[in-house]
Design a protein around this motif. Structure first.
Motif, PDB file in Angstrom:
ATOM      1  N   THR A  15      42.031  49.482  24.810  1.00  0.00           N
ATOM      2  CA  THR A  15      42.871  49.186  25.973  1.00  0.00           C
ATOM      3  C   THR A  15      42.891  47.729  26.403  1.00  0.00           C
ATOM      4  OG1 THR A  15      41.091  49.724  27.551  1.00  0.00           O
ATOM      5  CG2 THR A  15      42.579  51.526  26.897  1.00  0.00           C
ATOM      6  N   PHE A  16      41.888  46.955  26.030  1.00  0.00           N
ATOM      7  CA  PHE A  16      41.763  45.594  26.558  1.00  0.00           C
ATOM      8  C   PHE A  16      42.991  44.728  26.274  1.00  0.00           C
ATOM      9  CE2 PHE A  16      40.477  41.158  26.534  1.00  0.00           C
ATOM     10  CZ  PHE A  16      39.804  41.057  27.735  1.00  0.00           C
ATOM     11  N   TYR A  17      43.315  44.517  25.021  1.00  0.00           N
ATOM     12  CA  TYR A  17      44.429  43.620  24.698  1.00  0.00           C
ATOM     13  C   TYR A  17      45.781  44.191  25.109  1.00  0.00           C
ATOM     14  CZ  TYR A  17      41.164  40.451  22.589  1.00  0.00           C
ATOM     15  OH  TYR A  17      40.127  39.584  22.403  1.00  0.00           O
ATOM     16  N   PRO A  18      46.037  45.489  24.916  1.00  0.00           N
ATOM     17  CA  PRO A  18      47.315  46.018  25.410  1.00  0.00           C
ATOM     18  C   PRO A  18      47.464  45.909  26.935  1.00  0.00           C
ATOM     19  CG  PRO A  18      46.379  47.511  23.791  1.00  0.00           C
ATOM     20  CD  PRO A  18      45.331  46.475  24.088  1.00  0.00           C
ATOM     21  N   ALA A  19      46.353  45.869  27.668  1.00  0.00           N
ATOM     22  CA  ALA A  19      46.415  45.790  29.139  1.00  0.00           C
ATOM     23  C   ALA A  19      46.657  44.375  29.642  1.00  0.00           C
ATOM     24  CB  ALA A  19      45.118  46.323  29.733  1.00  0.00           C
ATOM     25  N   GLN A  20      46.520  43.370  28.796  1.00  0.00           N
ATOM     26  CA  GLN A  20      46.590  41.982  29.248  1.00  0.00           C
ATOM     27  C   GLN A  20      47.900  41.638  29.957  1.00  0.00           C
ATOM     28  OE1 GLN A  20      43.791  39.629  29.036  1.00  0.00           O
ATOM     29  NE2 GLN A  20      43.178  41.761  29.005  1.00  0.00           N
ATOM     30  N   ASP A  21      49.007  42.150  29.486  1.00  0.00           N
ATOM     31  CA  ASP A  21      50.302  41.844  30.105  1.00  0.00           C
ATOM     32  C   ASP A  21      50.420  42.402  31.517  1.00  0.00           C
ATOM     33  OD1 ASP A  21      51.100  40.509  27.845  1.00  0.00           O
ATOM     34  OD2 ASP A  21      52.259  42.186  27.046  1.00  0.00           O
ATOM     35  N   TYR A  22      49.605  43.382  31.852  1.00  0.00           N
ATOM     36  CA  TYR A  22      49.728  44.075  33.138  1.00  0.00           C
ATOM     37  C   TYR A  22      48.869  43.473  34.245  1.00  0.00           C
ATOM     38  CZ  TYR A  22      52.153  47.461  30.304  1.00  0.00           C
ATOM     39  OH  TYR A  22      53.040  48.063  29.449  1.00  0.00           O
ATOM     40  N   ARG A  23      47.886  42.611  33.895  1.00  0.00           N
ATOM     41  CA  ARG A  23      47.004  41.991  34.897  1.00  0.00           C
ATOM     42  C   ARG A  23      46.608  43.039  35.945  1.00  0.00           C
ATOM     43  NH1 ARG A  23      44.894  37.594  33.420  1.00  0.00           N
ATOM     44  NH2 ARG A  23      44.587  36.914  35.536  1.00  0.00           N
ATOM     45  N   LEU A  24      45.914  44.055  35.515  1.00  0.00           N
ATOM     46  CA  LEU A  24      45.645  45.249  36.314  1.00  0.00           C
ATOM     47  C   LEU A  24      44.975  44.983  37.659  1.00  0.00           C
ATOM     48  CD1 LEU A  24      44.496  47.643  33.470  1.00  0.00           C
ATOM     49  CD2 LEU A  24      46.687  47.584  34.647  1.00  0.00           C
ATOM     50  N   ASN A  25      43.967  44.151  37.686  1.00  0.00           N
ATOM     51  CA  ASN A  25      43.256  43.823  38.926  1.00  0.00           C
ATOM     52  C   ASN A  25      42.832  45.080  39.693  1.00  0.00           C
ATOM     53  OD1 ASN A  25      42.045  42.013  40.673  1.00  0.00           O
ATOM     54  ND2 ASN A  25      43.849  41.867  41.973  1.00  0.00           N
ATOM     55  N   LEU A  26      42.360  46.081  38.984  1.00  0.00           N
ATOM     56  CA  LEU A  26      41.920  47.329  39.615  1.00  0.00           C
ATOM     57  C   LEU A  26      40.520  47.184  40.197  1.00  0.00           C
ATOM     58  CD1 LEU A  26      42.895  49.911  36.845  1.00  0.00           C
ATOM     59  CD2 LEU A  26      44.147  49.405  38.944  1.00  0.00           C
ATOM     60  N   PRO A  27      40.239  47.873  41.305  1.00  0.00           N
ATOM     61  CA  PRO A  27      38.866  47.966  41.768  1.00  0.00           C
ATOM     62  C   PRO A  27      38.094  48.901  40.839  1.00  0.00           C
ATOM     63  CG  PRO A  27      40.300  49.266  43.172  1.00  0.00           C
ATOM     64  CD  PRO A  27      41.173  48.558  42.182  1.00  0.00           C
ATOM     65  N   TYR A  28      36.833  48.570  40.571  1.00  0.00           N
ATOM     66  CA  TYR A  28      36.035  49.436  39.708  1.00  0.00           C
ATOM     67  C   TYR A  28      34.592  49.481  40.174  1.00  0.00           C
ATOM     68  CZ  TYR A  28      33.501  45.711  37.254  1.00  0.00           C
ATOM     69  OH  TYR A  28      32.663  44.665  36.946  1.00  0.00           O
ATOM     70  N   ALA A  29      33.901  50.496  39.681  1.00  0.00           N
ATOM     71  CA  ALA A  29      32.461  50.644  39.910  1.00  0.00           C
ATOM     72  C   ALA A  29      31.867  51.294  38.660  1.00  0.00           C
ATOM     73  CB  ALA A  29      32.190  51.490  41.147  1.00  0.00           C
ATOM     74  N   LEU A  30      30.531  51.270  38.585  1.00  0.00           N
ATOM     75  CA  LEU A  30      29.828  51.765  37.401  1.00  0.00           C
ATOM     76  C   LEU A  30      28.745  52.760  37.778  1.00  0.00           C
ATOM     77  CD1 LEU A  30      29.124  48.327  35.668  1.00  0.00           C
ATOM     78  CD2 LEU A  30      31.024  49.885  35.208  1.00  0.00           C
TER      79      LEU A  30
END
Length: 151
Positions: free
Chosen positions: A75-90
């Protein structure tokens, strides 16, 4: 309706228990749809249709699991155009301290880009009731923050 995506990988079942607890907590927020997806089944489309992300990984050899790494690889490279800027946690299941997995995942997440909105829940050893409670709280916190527009 906003969506919280929980992506996890498990081999022993420990991380699945933790992710399940986070899912139960998140489902308490009626205003948010929560999806629990195994890492090998998660896709770019899942990322594009969620508004927050919770990653669950065991720590293997001081690193994230292969399943989570595979998810990032796909998903990393295909997502680059979208600049997701999602909140995340682990949430991390580990035999030691879990910091290696956290460090590596955080590093990758800055490249999507995504922003960390909570401290990771690190669960060393066998799954204990207090770990499940912490994961439930994390899931609820992410879902409520999303519902209230905090994230």
């Amino acid at each position: 309706m906003k969506t919280l995506l929980i992506v996890y990988h498990t081999q022993s079942g420990n991380t699945e228990k933790l992710a399940g607890a986070a899912y139960r907590g998140a489902c308490e927020a009626d205003e948010v749809e929560t999806r629990l997806v195994r890492a090998y089944d998660a896709s770019l489309q899942d990322l594009l249709t969620c508004q927050a992300l919770l990653i669950g990984s065991p720590e293997n050899f001081g690193y994230m699991s292969g399943g989570i790494k595979d998810f990032f690889d796909r998903t990393f490279y295909p997502a680059q155009d979208y600049r997701l800027n999602l909140p995340y946690a682990l949430l991390i299941s580990c035999g030691n301290d879990g910091t290696g997995a956290v460090r590596q995942i955080d590093r990758i997440m800055t490249g999507y880009p995504m922003r960390k909105v909570a401290e990771p829940v690190i669960c060393p050893g066998e799954v204990r009731p207090e770990y499940l409670e912490q994961c439930e709280e994390l899931g609820l916190t992410l879902a409520m923050g999303l519902a209230m527009g905090i994230f």
